[in-house]
Design a protein around this motif. Structure first.
Motif, PDB file in Angstrom:
ATOM      1  N   PRO A   9      -4.879   6.721   2.447  1.00 53.30           N
ATOM      2  CA  PRO A   9      -6.310   6.847   2.730  1.00 53.30           C
ATOM      3  C   PRO A   9      -6.656   6.473   4.174  1.00 53.30           C
ATOM      4  CG  PRO A   9      -5.897   5.053   1.163  1.00 53.30           C
ATOM      5  CD  PRO A   9      -4.594   5.698   1.450  1.00 53.30           C
ATOM      6  N   SER A  10      -5.809   5.681   4.808  1.00 53.85           N
ATOM      7  CA  SER A  10      -6.113   5.300   6.182  1.00 53.85           C
ATOM      8  C   SER A  10      -4.819   5.076   6.962  1.00 53.85           C
ATOM      9  CB  SER A  10      -6.978   4.037   6.221  1.00 53.85           C
ATOM     10  OG  SER A  10      -6.288   2.949   5.662  1.00 53.85           O
ATOM     11  N   LEU A  11      -4.970   5.194   8.300  1.00 51.59           N
ATOM     12  CA  LEU A  11      -3.824   5.041   9.208  1.00 51.59           C
ATOM     13  C   LEU A  11      -4.358   4.560  10.547  1.00 51.59           C
ATOM     14  CD1 LEU A  11      -0.769   5.683   9.826  1.00 51.59           C
ATOM     15  CD2 LEU A  11      -1.554   7.930  10.580  1.00 51.59           C
ATOM     16  N   SER A  12      -3.715   3.547  11.105  1.00 52.25           N
ATOM     17  CA  SER A  12      -4.080   3.050  12.442  1.00 52.25           C
ATOM     18  C   SER A  12      -2.899   3.233  13.378  1.00 52.25           C
ATOM     19  CB  SER A  12      -4.464   1.573  12.383  1.00 52.25           C
ATOM     20  OG  SER A  12      -5.648   1.385  11.639  1.00 52.25           O
ATOM     21  N   VAL A  13      -3.184   3.788  14.560  1.00 53.04           N
ATOM     22  CA  VAL A  13      -2.121   4.082  15.530  1.00 53.04           C
ATOM     23  C   VAL A  13      -2.587   3.653  16.915  1.00 53.04           C
ATOM     24  CG1 VAL A  13      -0.809   5.959  16.616  1.00 53.04           C
ATOM     25  CG2 VAL A  13      -1.275   6.013  14.151  1.00 53.04           C
ATOM     26  N   GLN A  14      -1.657   3.133  17.688  1.00 53.90           N
ATOM     27  CA  GLN A  14      -1.976   2.738  19.069  1.00 53.90           C
ATOM     28  C   GLN A  14      -2.178   3.984  19.920  1.00 53.90           C
ATOM     29  OE1 GLN A  14      -1.503  -0.737  19.044  1.00 53.90           O
ATOM     30  NE2 GLN A  14      -2.646  -0.897  20.959  1.00 53.90           N
ATOM     31  N   SER A  19       0.762  10.015  15.990  1.00 56.82           N
ATOM     32  CA  SER A  19       0.128   9.871  14.663  1.00 56.82           C
ATOM     33  C   SER A  19       0.762  10.905  13.740  1.00 56.82           C
ATOM     34  CB  SER A  19      -1.375  10.130  14.730  1.00 56.82           C
ATOM     35  OG  SER A  19      -2.030   9.174  15.536  1.00 56.82           O
ATOM     36  N   ILE A  20       1.148  10.470  12.557  1.00 62.37           N
ATOM     37  CA  ILE A  20       1.737  11.380  11.571  1.00 62.37           C
ATOM     38  C   ILE A  20       0.945  11.274  10.279  1.00 62.37           C
ATOM     39  CG2 ILE A  20       3.777  12.012  10.238  1.00 62.37           C
ATOM     40  CD1 ILE A  20       5.478  10.769  12.476  1.00 62.37           C
ATOM     41  N   LEU A  21       0.324  12.387   9.906  1.00 70.17           N
ATOM     42  CA  LEU A  21      -0.452  12.423   8.670  1.00 70.17           C
ATOM     43  C   LEU A  21       0.271  13.320   7.675  1.00 70.17           C
ATOM     44  CD1 LEU A  21      -2.638  12.489  11.271  1.00 70.17           C
ATOM     45  CD2 LEU A  21      -4.173  12.105   9.349  1.00 70.17           C
ATOM     46  N   ASN A  22       0.337  12.874   6.448  1.00 69.62           N
ATOM     47  CA  ASN A  22       1.128  13.566   5.435  1.00 69.62           C
ATOM     48  C   ASN A  22       0.282  14.157   4.320  1.00 69.62           C
ATOM     49  OD1 ASN A  22       3.876  13.004   6.400  1.00 69.62           O
ATOM     50  ND2 ASN A  22       3.307  10.873   6.044  1.00 69.62           N
ATOM     51  N   CYS A  23       0.834  15.206   3.715  1.00 72.61           N
ATOM     52  CA  CYS A  23       0.127  15.912   2.653  1.00 72.61           C
ATOM     53  C   CYS A  23       1.162  16.503   1.700  1.00 72.61           C
ATOM     54  CB  CYS A  23      -0.719  17.021   3.293  1.00 72.61           C
ATOM     55  SG  CYS A  23      -1.629  18.056   2.142  1.00 72.61           S
ATOM     56  N   ASP A  24       0.931  16.364   0.414  1.00 72.43           N
ATOM     57  CA  ASP A  24       1.806  16.954  -0.598  1.00 72.43           C
ATOM     58  C   ASP A  24       0.998  17.884  -1.484  1.00 72.43           C
ATOM     59  OD1 ASP A  24       2.946  13.748  -0.503  1.00 72.43           O
ATOM     60  OD2 ASP A  24       4.357  15.402  -0.174  1.00 72.43           O
ATOM     61  N   SER A  80      -1.611  10.281  20.861  1.00 71.02           N
ATOM     62  CA  SER A  80      -2.892  10.031  20.193  1.00 71.02           C
ATOM     63  C   SER A  80      -3.920   9.520  21.190  1.00 71.02           C
ATOM     64  CB  SER A  80      -2.702   8.996  19.076  1.00 71.02           C
ATOM     65  OG  SER A  80      -1.789   9.476  18.121  1.00 71.02           O
ATOM     66  N   GLN A  81      -5.155   9.982  21.008  1.00 74.93           N
ATOM     67  CA  GLN A  81      -6.245   9.604  21.907  1.00 74.93           C
ATOM     68  C   GLN A  81      -7.400   9.018  21.082  1.00 74.93           C
ATOM     69  OE1 GLN A  81      -7.221  13.256  23.910  1.00 74.93           O
ATOM     70  NE2 GLN A  81      -5.299  13.314  25.064  1.00 74.93           N
ATOM     71  N   PRO A  82      -8.242   8.187  21.695  1.00 75.39           N
ATOM     72  CA  PRO A  82      -9.353   7.585  20.936  1.00 75.39           C
ATOM     73  C   PRO A  82     -10.245   8.617  20.238  1.00 75.39           C
ATOM     74  CG  PRO A  82      -9.078   6.459  23.025  1.00 75.39           C
ATOM     75  CD  PRO A  82      -8.130   7.631  23.045  1.00 75.39           C
ATOM     76  N   GLY A  83     -10.439   9.777  20.868  1.00 82.07           N
ATOM     77  CA  GLY A  83     -11.257  10.826  20.267  1.00 82.07           C
ATOM     78  C   GLY A  83     -10.653  11.442  19.023  1.00 82.07           C
ATOM     79  N   ASP A  84      -9.398  11.110  18.738  1.00 78.74           N
ATOM     80  CA  ASP A  84      -8.760  11.608  17.523  1.00 78.74           C
ATOM     81  C   ASP A  84      -9.162  10.808  16.299  1.00 78.74           C
ATOM     82  OD1 ASP A  84      -5.669  12.137  19.359  1.00 78.74           O
ATOM     83  OD2 ASP A  84      -7.341  13.518  19.011  1.00 78.74           O
ATOM     84  N   SER A  85      -9.832   9.701  16.498  1.00 76.20           N
ATOM     85  CA  SER A  85     -10.282   8.882  15.363  1.00 76.20           C
ATOM     86  C   SER A  85     -11.283   9.684  14.531  1.00 76.20           C
ATOM     87  CB  SER A  85     -10.934   7.587  15.856  1.00 76.20           C
ATOM     88  OG  SER A  85      -9.996   6.770  16.499  1.00 76.20           O
ATOM     89  N   ARG A 110      -8.191   8.643   6.858  1.00 74.06           N
ATOM     90  CA  ARG A 110      -8.991   8.170   7.999  1.00 74.06           C
ATOM     91  C   ARG A 110      -8.042   7.643   9.064  1.00 74.06           C
ATOM     92  NH1 ARG A 110     -14.097   7.092   8.769  1.00 74.06           N
ATOM     93  NH2 ARG A 110     -14.547   7.273   6.558  1.00 74.06           N
ATOM     94  N   LEU A 111      -8.022   8.317  10.212  1.00 73.16           N
ATOM     95  CA  LEU A 111      -7.166   7.921  11.330  1.00 73.16           C
ATOM     96  C   LEU A 111      -7.989   7.126  12.337  1.00 73.16           C
ATOM     97  CD1 LEU A 111      -4.475   8.141  12.930  1.00 73.16           C
ATOM     98  CD2 LEU A 111      -5.377  10.251  13.928  1.00 73.16           C
ATOM     99  N   THR A 112      -7.475   5.971  12.692  1.00 72.39           N
ATOM    100  CA  THR A 112      -8.118   5.140  13.707  1.00 72.39           C
ATOM    101  C   THR A 112      -7.139   4.951  14.848  1.00 72.39           C
ATOM    102  OG1 THR A 112      -9.400   3.954  12.038  1.00 72.39           O
ATOM    103  CG2 THR A 112      -9.229   2.931  14.214  1.00 72.39           C
ATOM    104  N   ILE A 113      -7.546   5.323  16.055  1.00 72.88           N
ATOM    105  CA  ILE A 113      -6.698   5.150  17.232  1.00 72.88           C
ATOM    106  C   ILE A 113      -7.170   3.877  17.945  1.00 72.88           C
ATOM    107  CG2 ILE A 113      -5.854   6.157  19.378  1.00 72.88           C
ATOM    108  CD1 ILE A 113      -5.069   7.657  16.775  1.00 72.88           C
ATOM    109  N   ILE A 114      -6.230   2.977  18.125  1.00 74.39           N
ATOM    110  CA  ILE A 114      -6.544   1.676  18.714  1.00 74.39           C
ATOM    111  C   ILE A 114      -6.309   1.744  20.223  1.00 74.39           C
ATOM    112  CG2 ILE A 114      -5.994  -0.790  18.679  1.00 74.39           C
ATOM    113  CD1 ILE A 114      -4.746  -0.147  15.839  1.00 74.39           C
TER     114      ILE A 114
END
Lengths: 115, 112
Positions: A9-14, A19-24, A80-85, A110-114
């Motif tokens: 449901p969520s992922l935080s990346v520097q 950033s790797i988002l997965n889907c099945d 990854s860039q902040p605008g990708d959040s 929900r992706l959050t770029i730190i």
């Protein structure tokens, strides 16, 4: 019955990292896959797609990988860039024909770029 | 530039009211969809239409109906609004299968 699943449901990346988002998915009749990005209080916007005859599609910082045997796809964002959040949705559609044109969406990550 | 326009960004309605959500697209797309987005549940398909006057139930049609009298317009109707229909409603259109869907900006509906 959730045919398209996003188990994180969520992922935080520097910032600057990958950033790797997965889907099945479970329905083997799906033959076209898409990723959408959604900001709060806005409609989803299309990011990138892939047909089932391919295993990779690249567009700038975004790459989608498809593993049909595993019924799995992933979205890579690098750097990854902040605008990708945002919230990212995976979607799938079936073969052309009556009743198969609908897009089925996952639950979103929900992706959050730190910075 | 494809445009999908939803008539309202925010709506507040009372329980039992009949509610109309309007969606217009300007690219002559055949297929139009109504989804609702809820936390943890993603986008769930309510109804879709692949031609004028044609409609198909999606995954959660209960409590909703739709109307497509003209190709460019797809309306979602809540016959008798209930609090569990409080949600973000999203309209989308697709030119043809295996191309991307274009979404409207969404309507945040609150039923009190």
């Amino acid at each position: 019955d959730q045919q398209v699943k996003q188990n994180s449901p969520s992922l935080s990346v520097q910032e600057g990292r990958i950033s790797i988002l997965n889907c099945d998915y479970t329905n083997s009749m799906f033959d076209y896959f898409l990723w959408y990005k959604k900001y709060p209080a806005e409609g989803p916007t299309f990011l990138i797609s892939i047909s089932s005859i391919k295993d990779k599609n690249e567009d700038g910082r975004f790459t989608v990988f498809l593993n049909k045997s595993a019924k799995h796809l992933s979205l890579h964002i690098v750097p990854s860039q902040p605008g990708d959040s945002a919230v990212y949705f995976c979607a799938a559609s079936g073969l052309a024909g009556f009743g198969n044109e609908k897009l089925t969406f996952g639950t979103g990550t929900r992706l959050t770029i730190i910075p | 530039d494809v445009k999908v326009t939803q008539s309202s960004r925010y709506l507040v309605k009372r329980t039992g009211e009949k509610v109309f959500l309007e969606c217009v697209q300007d690219m002559d797309h055949e297929n139009m969809f109504w989804y609702r987005q809820d936390p943890g549940l993603g986008l769930r398909l309510i109804y879709f239409s692949y031609d004028v006057k044609m409609k198909e139930k999606g995954d959660i049609p209960e409590g909703y109906s739709v109307s497509r009298e003209k190709k460019e317009r797809f309306s979602l109707i809540l016959e008798s609004a209930s609090t569990n229909q409080t949600s973000m409603y999203l309209c989308a259109s697709i030119d043809r299968v295996n191309t991307e869907a274009f979404f409207g900006q969404g309507t945040r509906l609150t039923v009190v």
